[in-house]
Motif scaffolding. Structure first.
Motif, PDB file in Angstrom:
ATOM      1  N   ASN A  15       0.823  -1.206   0.000  1.00  0.00           N
ATOM      2  CA  ASN A  15       0.000   0.000   0.000  1.00  0.00           C
ATOM      3  C   ASN A  15       0.857   1.256   0.000  1.00  0.00           C
ATOM      4  OD1 ASN A  15      -2.918  -0.669  -0.021  1.00  0.00           O
ATOM      5  ND2 ASN A  15      -2.343  -1.919   1.729  1.00  0.00           N
ATOM      6  N   ASP A  16       1.979   1.222   0.679  1.00  0.00           N
ATOM      7  CA  ASP A  16       2.882   2.365   0.707  1.00  0.00           C
ATOM      8  C   ASP A  16       3.598   2.542  -0.636  1.00  0.00           C
ATOM      9  OD1 ASP A  16       4.341   4.536   1.973  1.00  0.00           O
ATOM     10  OD2 ASP A  16       6.059   3.170   2.017  1.00  0.00           O
ATOM     11  N   VAL A  17       4.196   1.471  -1.142  1.00  0.00           N
ATOM     12  CA  VAL A  17       4.971   1.559  -2.390  1.00  0.00           C
ATOM     13  C   VAL A  17       4.086   1.950  -3.572  1.00  0.00           C
ATOM     14  CG1 VAL A  17       6.272   0.193  -4.088  1.00  0.00           C
ATOM     15  CG2 VAL A  17       6.816   0.004  -1.648  1.00  0.00           C
ATOM     16  N   PHE A  18       2.873   1.393  -3.634  1.00  0.00           N
ATOM     17  CA  PHE A  18       1.991   1.654  -4.769  1.00  0.00           C
ATOM     18  C   PHE A  18       0.986   2.769  -4.482  1.00  0.00           C
ATOM     19  CE2 PHE A  18       3.509  -2.701  -5.356  1.00  0.00           C
ATOM     20  CZ  PHE A  18       4.111  -2.551  -6.592  1.00  0.00           C
ATOM     21  N   ASP A  19       1.173   3.447  -3.337  1.00  0.00           N
ATOM     22  CA  ASP A  19       0.352   4.597  -2.962  1.00  0.00           C
ATOM     23  C   ASP A  19      -1.135   4.274  -3.051  1.00  0.00           C
ATOM     24  OD1 ASP A  19       0.102   7.184  -1.973  1.00  0.00           O
ATOM     25  OD2 ASP A  19      -0.061   8.062  -3.977  1.00  0.00           O
ATOM     26  N   GLU A  20      -1.509   3.190  -2.417  1.00  0.00           N
ATOM     27  CA  GLU A  20      -2.897   2.721  -2.369  1.00  0.00           C
ATOM     28  C   GLU A  20      -3.278   2.482  -0.927  1.00  0.00           C
ATOM     29  OE1 GLU A  20      -5.205   1.976  -4.804  1.00  0.00           O
ATOM     30  OE2 GLU A  20      -3.895   2.729  -6.370  1.00  0.00           O
ATOM     31  N   ASP A  21      -4.553   2.378  -0.671  1.00  0.00           N
ATOM     32  CA  ASP A  21      -5.027   2.049   0.672  1.00  0.00           C
ATOM     33  C   ASP A  21      -5.815   0.748   0.686  1.00  0.00           C
ATOM     34  OD1 ASP A  21      -3.977   4.388   1.779  1.00  0.00           O
ATOM     35  OD2 ASP A  21      -5.790   5.530   1.315  1.00  0.00           O
ATOM     36  N   SER A  22      -6.001   0.155  -0.482  1.00  0.00           N
ATOM     37  CA  SER A  22      -6.923  -0.978  -0.559  1.00  0.00           C
ATOM     38  C   SER A  22      -6.292  -2.279  -1.068  1.00  0.00           C
ATOM     39  CB  SER A  22      -8.098  -0.611  -1.466  1.00  0.00           C
ATOM     40  OG  SER A  22      -7.622  -0.294  -2.768  1.00  0.00           O
ATOM     41  N   ILE A  23      -4.988  -2.328  -1.178  1.00  0.00           N
ATOM     42  CA  ILE A  23      -4.343  -3.553  -1.664  1.00  0.00           C
ATOM     43  C   ILE A  23      -4.358  -4.594  -0.555  1.00  0.00           C
ATOM     44  CG2 ILE A  23      -2.192  -4.603  -2.464  1.00  0.00           C
ATOM     45  CD1 ILE A  23      -1.470  -1.889  -3.713  1.00  0.00           C
ATOM     46  N   GLU A  24      -4.877  -5.763  -0.872  1.00  0.00           N
ATOM     47  CA  GLU A  24      -4.824  -6.918   0.020  1.00  0.00           C
ATOM     48  C   GLU A  24      -3.911  -7.942  -0.640  1.00  0.00           C
ATOM     49  OE1 GLU A  24      -5.829  -8.050   3.052  1.00  0.00           O
ATOM     50  OE2 GLU A  24      -6.415  -5.977   3.432  1.00  0.00           O
ATOM     51  N   VAL A  25      -2.792  -8.208  -0.028  1.00  0.00           N
ATOM     52  CA  VAL A  25      -1.800  -9.120  -0.582  1.00  0.00           C
ATOM     53  C   VAL A  25      -2.269 -10.560  -0.375  1.00  0.00           C
ATOM     54  CG1 VAL A  25       0.609  -9.856  -0.409  1.00  0.00           C
ATOM     55  CG2 VAL A  25       0.025  -7.450  -0.149  1.00  0.00           C
ATOM     56  N   PHE A  26      -2.126 -11.376  -1.420  1.00  0.00           N
ATOM     57  CA  PHE A  26      -2.487 -12.786  -1.342  1.00  0.00           C
ATOM     58  C   PHE A  26      -1.423 -13.610  -2.065  1.00  0.00           C
ATOM     59  CE2 PHE A  26      -4.653 -10.831  -4.901  1.00  0.00           C
ATOM     60  CZ  PHE A  26      -4.462 -11.716  -5.962  1.00  0.00           C
ATOM     61  N   PRO A  27      -1.320 -14.904  -1.754  1.00  0.00           N
ATOM     62  CA  PRO A  27      -0.212 -15.719  -2.274  1.00  0.00           C
ATOM     63  C   PRO A  27      -0.074 -15.732  -3.796  1.00  0.00           C
ATOM     64  CG  PRO A  27      -1.353 -16.900  -0.544  1.00  0.00           C
ATOM     65  CD  PRO A  27      -2.155 -15.656  -0.818  1.00  0.00           C
ATOM     66  N   GLU A  28      -1.170 -15.751  -4.522  1.00  0.00           N
ATOM     67  CA  GLU A  28      -1.105 -15.859  -5.981  1.00  0.00           C
ATOM     68  C   GLU A  28      -0.963 -14.512  -6.683  1.00  0.00           C
ATOM     69  OE1 GLU A  28      -3.719 -17.098  -4.134  1.00  0.00           O
ATOM     70  OE2 GLU A  28      -2.924 -19.128  -3.960  1.00  0.00           O
ATOM     71  N   MET A  29      -0.860 -13.426  -5.932  1.00  0.00           N
ATOM     72  CA  MET A  29      -0.757 -12.086  -6.511  1.00  0.00           C
ATOM     73  C   MET A  29       0.520 -11.955  -7.344  1.00  0.00           C
ATOM     74  SD  MET A  29      -0.637  -8.426  -4.536  1.00  0.00           S
ATOM     75  CE  MET A  29      -2.405  -8.224  -4.360  1.00  0.00           C
TER      76      MET A  29
END
Length: 91
Positions: A15-29
């Motif tokens: 969220n910090d690097v991509f300047d987003e507030d809604s990224i949810e990281v998941f294994p297949e991303m």
């Protein structure tokens, strides 16, 4: 370090690097899942991950990453290799 802790910290980093507030990281991303994940942001991401987790990755290790789950496994392996109180010096 436990997997849920790694994913929680990675979510903050993404969220910090991509300047987003809604990224949810998941294994297949993968990079295809995030707008703006280009080569420059990839470098920023890896450097930020290395700093946050106090690890270093080799160029070969970085190049072999296919999805976020691979990054989590690599972080876990680095933490296991360090052991308690030992600074990681893998390059």
């Amino acid at each position: 370090m436990e997997e849920p802790q790694i994913y929680a910290r990675l979510t903050e980093i993404f969220n910090d690097v991509f300047d987003e507030d809604s990224i949810e990281v998941f294994p297949e991303m993968t990079a295809k899942d995030i707008d703006g994940w280009d080569s420059l942001n990839h470098i920023r991401l890896i450097l930020t991950v290395e700093k946050a987790f106090k690890v270093k990755f080799s160029t070969a290790q970085i190049g072999s990453l296919q999805q976020v789950g691979d990054l989590v496994a690599l972080i876990q392996s680095r933490h296991r290799a360090k052991g308690p109180g030992i600074v990681s010096r893998f390059f």
